[in-house]
Scaffold this active site. Structure first.
Site, PDB file in Angstrom:
ATOM      1  CG  LEU A   1      17.402  -3.706   4.138  1.00 40.34           C
ATOM      2  CD1 LEU A   1      18.491  -4.494   4.769  1.00 40.34           C
ATOM      3  CD2 LEU A   1      17.539  -3.567   2.757  1.00 40.34           C
TER       4      LEU A   1
ATOM      5  NE  ARG B   1      16.505  -6.515  -1.515  1.00 45.00           N
ATOM      6  CZ  ARG B   1      15.564  -5.702  -0.472  1.00 45.00           C
ATOM      7  NH1 ARG B   1      14.358  -6.094  -0.010  1.00 45.00           N
ATOM      8  NH2 ARG B   1      15.720  -4.075  -0.778  1.00 45.00           N
TER       9      ARG B   1
ATOM     10  CD  GLU C   1      27.821 -33.988  -5.682  1.00 40.01           C
ATOM     11  OE1 GLU C   1      28.739 -33.770  -5.410  1.00 40.01           O
ATOM     12  OE2 GLU C   1      26.914 -34.047  -4.833  1.00 40.01           O
TER      13      GLU C   1
ATOM     14  N   PRO D   1      25.662   5.727  -1.517  1.00 39.20           N
ATOM     15  CG  PRO D   1      24.397   7.522  -1.572  1.00 39.20           C
ATOM     16  CD  PRO D   1      23.982   7.064  -0.647  1.00 39.20           C
TER      17      PRO D   1
ATOM     18  CB  CYS E   1      32.558 -33.925  -1.238  1.00 40.66           C
ATOM     19  SG  CYS E   1      31.159 -34.241  -0.379  1.00 40.66           S
TER      20      CYS E   1
END
Length: 374
Positions: A216, A196, A64, A311, A87
């Site tokens: 990753l 990701r 905002e 798994p 907020c």
């Protein structure tokens, strides 16, 4: 009600259009605003956008205030569209509600009341008390999805958990002897990088780290800085120092969760490499209490967690009913009966006990199927 607010008229079609823009802007912040939600905001006057904003990296400034700063004097008498309640409490920055009042906005269209007890209706009430027209609920369903991580962290004390699997046509994720096998085509792998980038953290087990040595990270051009925190479940703190997640821990944060019984020396060595180490109890030998892991992640500000392997970890999250959504990349390749099942000790259809399929999308030769909680 103030004269300005009483003179504001609305057009449902235009309201929907500008709220959709606010959601699109909010998505720009996904993955890099934690612990704050990724909010979008648009200031509109006489049907023209005069200010746009989204939550900035690290959670501040809020959407905002960014939009109002860009609108400047044009905000006077305008309408503000925002994907979550502004907020109202004093934090590290001034309340957004105060900024809205000071800018003399005439009308606020808010998609959703913030479940945070420090806000929870108080922002809307503060605006109304100053004569600003406030409408709540436009795009509520989309807001609940967009802010699922924030809502989950506030209500349940844990992140929103998304399970990601890449599965062969015969339901396998690895070759015989748990050897890595290329399953997804390049287009699907690029989509994984996008997922990701939109996550605060990505979690794998030590088995995946040892078998695949994954980076990753988000390896799309210009997106490396949007890589999530990397979380590894490693009860014995035995992750090899040469692996990518340890070797690059000072560039991309790596958090390793070990057992309270794991070696203190192993912890010291990992910390010396820049890895943050957390200790949790084992539910049974070698298996960490993942509910406690999630609680710690939430305490550290993580709101959106992507569980990517392998798994055993995937099955443990499902068994504990801690998966809120799933993305399954179905590939046309087959691996054979000696391959590794997608879920350790479970059929893939076990997903449907708690999740329902909501969409399918072709991505090159692969198909992406999305699931949500029933």
């Amino acid at each position: 009600m103030s004269l300005a607010a009483s003179q504001v008229s609305s057009d449902p079609a235009l309201d929907q259009r500008f709220m959709s823009l606010a959601f699109a802007l909010g998505r720009r912040g996904l993955g890099n605003t934690w612990p704050n939600p990724a909010v979008g905001a648009v200031v509109v006057k006489n049907g023209v956008v005069v200010g746009r904003g989204w939550t900035q990296p690290g959670g501040r400034p809020h959407a905002e205030t960014v939009a109002l700063k860009r609108a400047r004097d044009a905000a006077r008498g305008a309408t503000l569209y925002v994907t979550l309640e502004p907020c109202s409490h004093e934090g590290k920055t001034k309340p957004c509600a105060d900024a809205i009042i000071a800018a003399k906005i005439a009308r606020v269209v808010s998609a959703l009341e913030d479940p945070n007890p420090e806000v929870k209706g108080q922002g809307h009430a503060k605006l109304k008390a100053r004569g600003i027209a406030v409408e709540v609920g436009l795009g509520e369903e989309e807001a609940e999805r967009a802010h699922a991580g924030h809502i989950r962290r506030i209500r349940d004390g844990r992140p929103q958990v998304m399970l990601k699997l890449a599965v062969s046509a015969d339901g396998k994720v690895g070759g015989a002897g748990r050897k890595p096998v290329a399953i997804s085509a390049p287009a699907a792998r690029e989509r994984v990088f996008e997922l990701r980038a939109q996550s605060d953290a990505i979690l794998v087990g030590i088995g995946t780290v040892i078998a695949d040595d994954p980076a990753l990270t988000c390896r799309l051009p210009g997106m490396q800085e949007h890589s999530p925190v990397r979380v590894v479940l490693d009860a014995r703190l035995r992750v090899p120092l040469a692996t990518a997640v340890v070797a690059t821990a000072r560039e991309t944060p790596t958090w390793v969760f070990g057992s309270t019984k794991a070696s203190a020396m192993n912890e010291e060595i990992l910390r010396a490499k820049g890895v943050e180490v957390f200790r949790v109890k084992e539910k049974k030998k070698g298996q960490l209490d993942i509910a406690r892991v999630l609680k710690i992640l939430a305490e550290r500000g993580i709101t959106r967690l992507m569980v990517e392997g392998g798994p055993i970890v995937a099955a443990s999250f499902l068994a504990a009913k801690l998966v809120d959504e799933a993305v399954i990349f179905h590939a046309p390749v087959t691996i054979g009966k000696d391959g590794v099942d997608a879920l350790e000790g479970m059929k893939l259809k076990a997903l449907t006990k708690t999740l329902r399929s909501v969409s399918r999308e072709d991505i090159g030769p692969d198909q992406l199927e999305r699931f949500e909680r029933k």
